[in-house]
Design a protein around this motif. Structure first.
Motif, PDB file in Angstrom:
ATOM      1  N   TYR A   1       0.836  -1.208   0.000  1.00  0.00           N
ATOM      2  CA  TYR A   1       0.000   0.000   0.000  1.00  0.00           C
ATOM      3  C   TYR A   1       0.865   1.250   0.000  1.00  0.00           C
ATOM      4  O   TYR A   1       0.639   2.200  -0.777  1.00  0.00           O
ATOM      5  CB  TYR A   1      -0.928  -0.013   1.209  1.00  0.00           C
ATOM      6  N   HIS A   2       1.874   1.305   0.864  1.00  0.00           N
ATOM      7  CA  HIS A   2       2.756   2.478   0.928  1.00  0.00           C
ATOM      8  C   HIS A   2       3.583   2.614  -0.356  1.00  0.00           C
ATOM      9  O   HIS A   2       3.869   3.744  -0.799  1.00  0.00           O
ATOM     10  CB  HIS A   2       3.683   2.376   2.142  1.00  0.00           C
TER      11      HIS A   2
ATOM     12  N   ILE B   1      -3.864   4.116  -8.188  1.00  0.00           N
ATOM     13  CA  ILE B   1      -4.952   4.321  -7.217  1.00  0.00           C
ATOM     14  C   ILE B   1      -5.640   2.992  -6.901  1.00  0.00           C
ATOM     15  O   ILE B   1      -5.947   2.687  -5.741  1.00  0.00           O
ATOM     16  CB  ILE B   1      -5.959   5.345  -7.760  1.00  0.00           C
TER      17      ILE B   1
ATOM     18  N   TYR C   1       2.378   7.088  -6.491  1.00  0.00           N
ATOM     19  CA  TYR C   1       1.344   8.006  -6.967  1.00  0.00           C
ATOM     20  C   TYR C   1       1.664   9.439  -6.547  1.00  0.00           C
ATOM     21  O   TYR C   1       1.461  10.397  -7.334  1.00  0.00           O
ATOM     22  CB  TYR C   1      -0.015   7.575  -6.420  1.00  0.00           C
ATOM     23  N   ARG C   2       2.171   9.630  -5.347  1.00  0.00           N
ATOM     24  CA  ARG C   2       2.550  10.968  -4.899  1.00  0.00           C
ATOM     25  C   ARG C   2       3.711  11.521  -5.730  1.00  0.00           C
ATOM     26  O   ARG C   2       3.721  12.717  -6.077  1.00  0.00           O
ATOM     27  CB  ARG C   2       2.928  10.943  -3.415  1.00  0.00           C
TER      28      ARG C   2
ATOM     29  N   GLN D   1      -4.837  -1.662   0.604  1.00  0.00           N
ATOM     30  CA  GLN D   1      -5.374  -1.083   1.840  1.00  0.00           C
ATOM     31  C   GLN D   1      -6.524  -1.937   2.378  1.00  0.00           C
ATOM     32  O   GLN D   1      -6.618  -2.179   3.591  1.00  0.00           O
ATOM     33  CB  GLN D   1      -5.850   0.348   1.592  1.00  0.00           C
TER      34      GLN D   1
ATOM     35  N   TYR E   1       2.620   1.772  -3.479  1.00  0.00           N
ATOM     36  CA  TYR E   1       1.744   2.351  -4.499  1.00  0.00           C
ATOM     37  C   TYR E   1       1.417   3.811  -4.180  1.00  0.00           C
ATOM     38  O   TYR E   1       1.355   4.666  -5.078  1.00  0.00           O
ATOM     39  CB  TYR E   1       0.452   1.541  -4.606  1.00  0.00           C
ATOM     40  N   ARG E   2       1.212   4.116  -2.909  1.00  0.00           N
ATOM     41  CA  ARG E   2       0.885   5.497  -2.537  1.00  0.00           C
ATOM     42  C   ARG E   2       2.059   6.428  -2.795  1.00  0.00           C
ATOM     43  O   ARG E   2       1.874   7.547  -3.317  1.00  0.00           O
ATOM     44  CB  ARG E   2       0.499   5.540  -1.059  1.00  0.00           C
ATOM     45  N   ASP E   3       3.289   6.011  -2.453  1.00  0.00           N
ATOM     46  CA  ASP E   3       4.461   6.850  -2.691  1.00  0.00           C
ATOM     47  C   ASP E   3       4.699   7.064  -4.187  1.00  0.00           C
ATOM     48  O   ASP E   3       5.076   8.167  -4.618  1.00  0.00           O
ATOM     49  CB  ASP E   3       5.698   6.227  -2.043  1.00  0.00           C
TER      50      ASP E   3
ATOM     51  N   GLN F   1      -3.501   0.960  -4.589  1.00  0.00           N
ATOM     52  CA  GLN F   1      -3.576   1.454  -3.217  1.00  0.00           C
ATOM     53  C   GLN F   1      -4.818   0.922  -2.512  1.00  0.00           C
ATOM     54  O   GLN F   1      -4.751   0.436  -1.369  1.00  0.00           O
ATOM     55  CB  GLN F   1      -3.597   2.986  -3.206  1.00  0.00           C
TER      56      GLN F   1
END
Length: 202
Positions: free
Chosen positions: A99-100, A128, A106-107, A135, A102-104, A131
């Motif tokens: 999850y982290h 997205i 995307y950021r 999650q 994919y989130r990083d 994530q």
């Protein structure tokens, strides 16, 4: 006169012998009854119930998972407790890491920084979606871990209760078939009834 005296003496001797034999039999019966009663008391006193055992087992499992099963001497359940909880915690850790990741990525994409690695070729929608997927699995793994922890406590408590359940033969159910009779138009008719009886042996 001598004949009567001999008969009277023989009668007294026979009566005394009979009375002595009856007293001896009564003493033997009393000893047997006392022995049975003593054995019954000893047998019944060997059955001990500890009302605090279920609470102790639950408390131990709450402190350290599997410790309540050890307290109940159900050692074979300890690997199951740790195996199931360890597997759910592994999936929680794995999905949390993904999850982290994919989130990083995307950021970084939104900030204009280059995305490296295997996620560089994914679109924003795929990032997205990844994530959300990890999650959801992470939260589900956490719920399963908590559920297994609670189940470990409940199982130790119930197992301690069942370990003290009285399963001896003093209290038992037996099927019975009884023959009954009734008068019908002047005739005596017989029949059978099937039932269940509960007996308790003292």
């Amino acid at each position: 006169m001598k004949k009567r005296l001999f008969i009277y003496t023989a009668f007294l001797a026979f009566s005394s012998a009979s009375l002595f034999a009856q007293n001896q039999d009564a003493d033997d019966d009393l000893k047997t009854t006392n022995a049975v009663t003593t054995d019954s008391i000893v047998a019944s006193s060997s059955y001990v119930i500890d009302p605090l055992a279920p609470s102790k087992a639950a408390f131990y499992s709450a402190i350290v998972p599997g410790l309540g099963q050890v307290y109940n001497k159900s050692y074979w359940k300890v690997p199951i407790v740790y195996g199931s909880m360890g597997l759910s915690m592994y999936y929680y850790s794995f999905n949390n890491t993904e999850y982290h990741r994919y989130r990083d990525a995307y950021r970084d994409r939104l900030a204009g920084r280059p995305v490296t690695g295997e996620l560089a070729e994914l679109s924003n929608d795929r990032l997205i979606s990844g994530q959300r997927f990890h999650q959801r699995n992470r939260d589900l793994s956490l719920l399963i871990t908590v559920g297994l922890y609670i189940l470990n406590i409940v199982e130790a408590n119930v197992d301690a209760h069942l370990a003290q359940f009285n399963v001896n033969e003093n209290l038992s159910f037996h099927p019975t078939i009884e023959q009954t009779g009734m008068y019908n138009t002047g005739l005596y008719n017989t029949g059978f009834q099937v039932g269940m009886t509960m007996s308790y042996k003292f």
